[in-house]
Design a protein around this motif. Structure first.
Motif, PDB file in Angstrom:
ATOM      1  N   SER A  55       7.599  -3.414 -12.490  1.00 62.26           N
ATOM      2  CA  SER A  55       7.784  -2.871 -11.137  1.00 62.26           C
ATOM      3  C   SER A  55       6.774  -3.461 -10.168  1.00 62.26           C
ATOM      4  N   PHE A  56       5.517  -3.571 -10.614  1.00 66.80           N
ATOM      5  CA  PHE A  56       4.470  -4.070  -9.726  1.00 66.80           C
ATOM      6  C   PHE A  56       4.609  -5.572  -9.491  1.00 66.80           C
ATOM      7  N   MET A  57       4.918  -6.319 -10.550  1.00 68.76           N
ATOM      8  CA  MET A  57       5.011  -7.769 -10.421  1.00 68.76           C
ATOM      9  C   MET A  57       6.226  -8.209  -9.603  1.00 68.76           C
ATOM     10  N   MET A  58       7.263  -7.387  -9.571  1.00 66.62           N
ATOM     11  CA  MET A  58       8.488  -7.762  -8.868  1.00 66.62           C
ATOM     12  C   MET A  58       8.494  -7.338  -7.408  1.00 66.62           C
ATOM     13  N   LEU A  59       7.400  -6.773  -6.931  1.00 63.00           N
ATOM     14  CA  LEU A  59       7.326  -6.403  -5.522  1.00 63.00           C
ATOM     15  C   LEU A  59       7.456  -7.646  -4.641  1.00 63.00           C
ATOM     16  N   PRO A  60       8.162  -7.560  -3.515  1.00 59.71           N
ATOM     17  CA  PRO A  60       8.319  -8.722  -2.621  1.00 59.71           C
ATOM     18  C   PRO A  60       7.068  -9.004  -1.813  1.00 59.71           C
ATOM     19  N   ALA A  61       6.009  -9.389  -2.502  1.00 59.76           N
ATOM     20  CA  ALA A  61       4.730  -9.727  -1.869  1.00 59.76           C
ATOM     21  C   ALA A  61       4.033 -10.740  -2.760  1.00 59.76           C
ATOM     22  N   ASN A  62       3.122 -11.517  -2.175  1.00 58.66           N
ATOM     23  CA  ASN A  62       2.417 -12.505  -2.989  1.00 58.66           C
ATOM     24  C   ASN A  62       1.261 -11.855  -3.748  1.00 58.66           C
ATOM     25  N   ASN A  63       0.655 -12.615  -4.636  1.00 58.13           N
ATOM     26  CA  ASN A  63      -0.391 -12.088  -5.510  1.00 58.13           C
ATOM     27  C   ASN A  63      -1.609 -11.595  -4.730  1.00 58.13           C
ATOM     28  N   LEU A  64      -1.956 -12.308  -3.664  1.00 56.78           N
ATOM     29  CA  LEU A  64      -3.125 -11.910  -2.886  1.00 56.78           C
ATOM     30  C   LEU A  64      -2.915 -10.538  -2.251  1.00 56.78           C
TER      31      LEU A  64
ATOM     32  N   LYS B 137      -0.903  -8.143  -3.323  1.00 56.24           N
ATOM     33  CA  LYS B 137      -0.897  -7.124  -4.372  1.00 56.24           C
ATOM     34  C   LYS B 137      -2.317  -6.827  -4.853  1.00 56.24           C
ATOM     35  N   TYR B 138      -3.096  -7.875  -5.063  1.00 53.62           N
ATOM     36  CA  TYR B 138      -4.471  -7.682  -5.530  1.00 53.62           C
ATOM     37  C   TYR B 138      -5.298  -6.951  -4.469  1.00 53.62           C
ATOM     38  N   ALA B 139      -5.126  -7.346  -3.210  1.00 55.31           N
ATOM     39  CA  ALA B 139      -5.888  -6.715  -2.134  1.00 55.31           C
ATOM     40  C   ALA B 139      -5.521  -5.237  -1.997  1.00 55.31           C
ATOM     41  N   ALA B 140      -4.254  -4.907  -2.216  1.00 57.97           N
ATOM     42  CA  ALA B 140      -3.823  -3.517  -2.126  1.00 57.97           C
ATOM     43  C   ALA B 140      -4.476  -2.667  -3.210  1.00 57.97           C
ATOM     44  N   ARG B 141      -4.495  -3.166  -4.426  1.00 59.26           N
ATOM     45  CA  ARG B 141      -5.140  -2.422  -5.518  1.00 59.26           C
ATOM     46  C   ARG B 141      -6.651  -2.348  -5.317  1.00 59.26           C
ATOM     47  N   PHE B 142      -7.233  -3.422  -4.826  1.00 56.02           N
ATOM     48  CA  PHE B 142      -8.672  -3.422  -4.555  1.00 56.02           C
ATOM     49  C   PHE B 142      -9.015  -2.376  -3.493  1.00 56.02           C
ATOM     50  N   LEU B 143      -8.214  -2.307  -2.449  1.00 53.16           N
ATOM     51  CA  LEU B 143      -8.458  -1.339  -1.385  1.00 53.16           C
ATOM     52  C   LEU B 143      -8.294   0.091  -1.890  1.00 53.16           C
ATOM     53  N   MET B 144      -7.275   0.330  -2.691  1.00 51.34           N
ATOM     54  CA  MET B 144      -7.047   1.674  -3.209  1.00 51.34           C
ATOM     55  C   MET B 144      -8.166   2.119  -4.146  1.00 51.34           C
ATOM     56  N   MET B 145      -8.735   1.189  -4.903  1.00 53.05           N
ATOM     57  CA  MET B 145      -9.787   1.544  -5.849  1.00 53.05           C
ATOM     58  C   MET B 145     -11.188   1.514  -5.237  1.00 53.05           C
TER      59      MET B 145
ATOM     60  N   LEU C 114       0.833  -1.208   0.000  1.00 53.61           N
ATOM     61  CA  LEU C 114       0.000   0.000   0.000  1.00 53.61           C
ATOM     62  C   LEU C 114       0.867   1.257   0.000  1.00 53.61           C
ATOM     63  N   ARG C 115       1.899   1.237   0.825  1.00 49.32           N
ATOM     64  CA  ARG C 115       2.808   2.387   0.899  1.00 49.32           C
ATOM     65  C   ARG C 115       3.496   2.606  -0.440  1.00 49.32           C
ATOM     66  N   TRP C 116       3.967   1.530  -1.057  1.00 54.07           N
ATOM     67  CA  TRP C 116       4.620   1.630  -2.358  1.00 54.07           C
ATOM     68  C   TRP C 116       3.656   2.183  -3.401  1.00 54.07           C
ATOM     69  N   ASP C 117       2.416   1.711  -3.360  1.00 55.94           N
ATOM     70  CA  ASP C 117       1.416   2.166  -4.325  1.00 55.94           C
ATOM     71  C   ASP C 117       1.157   3.665  -4.175  1.00 55.94           C
ATOM     72  N   LEU C 118       1.033   4.128  -2.939  1.00 57.99           N
ATOM     73  CA  LEU C 118       0.796   5.553  -2.698  1.00 57.99           C
ATOM     74  C   LEU C 118       1.959   6.408  -3.179  1.00 57.99           C
ATOM     75  N   LEU C 119       3.181   5.970  -2.884  1.00 58.88           N
ATOM     76  CA  LEU C 119       4.349   6.749  -3.272  1.00 58.88           C
ATOM     77  C   LEU C 119       4.590   6.717  -4.780  1.00 58.88           C
ATOM     78  N   THR C 120       4.224   5.615  -5.418  1.00 60.68           N
ATOM     79  CA  THR C 120       4.468   5.477  -6.847  1.00 60.68           C
ATOM     80  C   THR C 120       3.398   6.157  -7.681  1.00 60.68           C
ATOM     81  N   ASN C 121       2.146   6.036  -7.257  1.00 63.34           N
ATOM     82  CA  ASN C 121       1.019   6.529  -8.064  1.00 63.34           C
ATOM     83  C   ASN C 121       0.366   7.776  -7.479  1.00 63.34           C
ATOM     84  N   TRP C 122       1.105   8.518  -6.653  1.00 62.96           N
ATOM     85  CA  TRP C 122       0.499   9.676  -5.994  1.00 62.96           C
ATOM     86  C   TRP C 122       0.070  10.743  -7.009  1.00 62.96           C
ATOM     87  N   LYS C 123       0.783  10.849  -8.115  1.00 66.17           N
ATOM     88  CA  LYS C 123       0.387  11.829  -9.130  1.00 66.17           C
ATOM     89  C   LYS C 123      -0.971  11.485  -9.722  1.00 66.17           C
TER      90      LYS C 123
END
Length: 287
Positions: free
Chosen positions: A98-107, A109-117, A14-23
């Motif tokens: 960049s997104f696929m290589m994050l040190p996290a599993n698919n669930l 990553k998917y949950a983070a994008r779902f929460l942000m959207m 979530l933190r990475w997503d905010l910092l990367t996609n803040w624009k």
């Protein structure tokens, strides 16, 4: 990578997503705020020419009714658009890597994008409305010196009045003010539509909003056509006594289960498509 859901890794995504996609989030808030500001200012400009002024009507009620309707429409539209853009952060090859290589599993990553959207889009709408509310309040001192109103205050007031005074409207039904069966159908149907937009946003790589909308229209047309052809085989539904509370509740539960099952299937399919995404894939779809 460990497939167990880890809250710490989820928080880091979530933190990475905010910092990367803040624009992108900033532009969304700015666009929403500008749209609401233009809408509210145009309404302030129309006040002197309104028939409510000429006929001595309640200006506050006029502003409350009109602004609430527009805000609800914008809010619903933005929620579904956000769902279609669940993987807008993977448009380019570099973004996908960049997104696929994050040190996290698919669930995670998917949950983070779902929460942000979902929750994130609600927060963005609230921030944009706060900004627009302040700007229109300042403009009201120059455009309508005799009338000042808060967009958020009008919105909350109108929603409360609508849900409590007239339980037969959509807001009253969803607020469980009328019948439980109607509320079950309403919420389950909305959940199904939202899950379908998530599936469309995951499946389509380019123009997910347009293609999801077109797909939904085509599916509705097919269901409507098939329903008209098979109407004679399901005519027993028309003979049911819906005035009976027990019958009405049973049918509501029946259709709600179907809607929720379709919603769960769409959400599961969306996740499965995401787990099979590759850096290089089809130009239009994520398979």
């Amino acid at each position: 990578m460990n497939k167990t859901f880890d809250l710490h890794r989820f928080g880091m995504v979530l933190r990475w997503d905010l910092l990367t996609n803040w624009k992108s989030y900033f532009y969304s808030i700015a666009g929403l705020a500008i749209g609401i500001i233009m809408l509210s200012i145009s309404m302030l400009y129309s006040f002197p020419h309104s028939h409510f002024i000429v006929e001595g009507g309640d200006l506050g009620k006029y502003y409350e009714n009109r602004m609430t309707g527009f805000l609800v429409a914008i809010f619903i539209l933005f929620i579904f658009i956000s769902a279609c853009n669940i993987f807008s952060n993977m448009k380019t090859k570099l973004q996908r890597e960049s997104f696929m290589m994050l040190p996290a599993n698919n669930l995670e990553k998917y949950a983070a994008r779902f929460l942000m959207m979902s929750i994130g889009s609600i927060l963005m709408m609230m921030i944009a409305t706060l900004i627009a509310d302040f700007v229109q309040f300042v403009f009201s001192f120059f455009m309508t010196p005799s009338h000042h109103a808060s967009i958020i205050g009008c919105f909350i007031s109108q929603i409360y009045k609508t849900a409590t005074s007239n339980p037969y409207n959509p807001i009253g039904i969803l607020a469980w003010q009328w019948k439980i069966d109607a509320a079950l159908l309403g919420w389950s149907f909305l959940i199904m539509i939202y899950s379908f937009t998530l599936l469309g946003g995951t499946f389509f790589r380019k123009q997910p909003i347009i293609l999801t909308a077109v797909s939904g229209i085509i599916i509705c047309m097919i269901i409507g056509y098939c329903g008209s052809k098979l109407e004679d085989y399901f005519d027993f539904f028309a003979h049911l006594n819906y005035d009976n509370p027990g019958t009405s509740l049973c049918m509501a539960i029946f259709w709600s289960v179907i809607f929720l099952a379709l919603a769960a299937s769409s959400l599961w399919a969306s996740y499965k498509i995401f787990t099979r995404m590759q850096v290089i894939c089809n130009k239009w779809i994520n398979i």
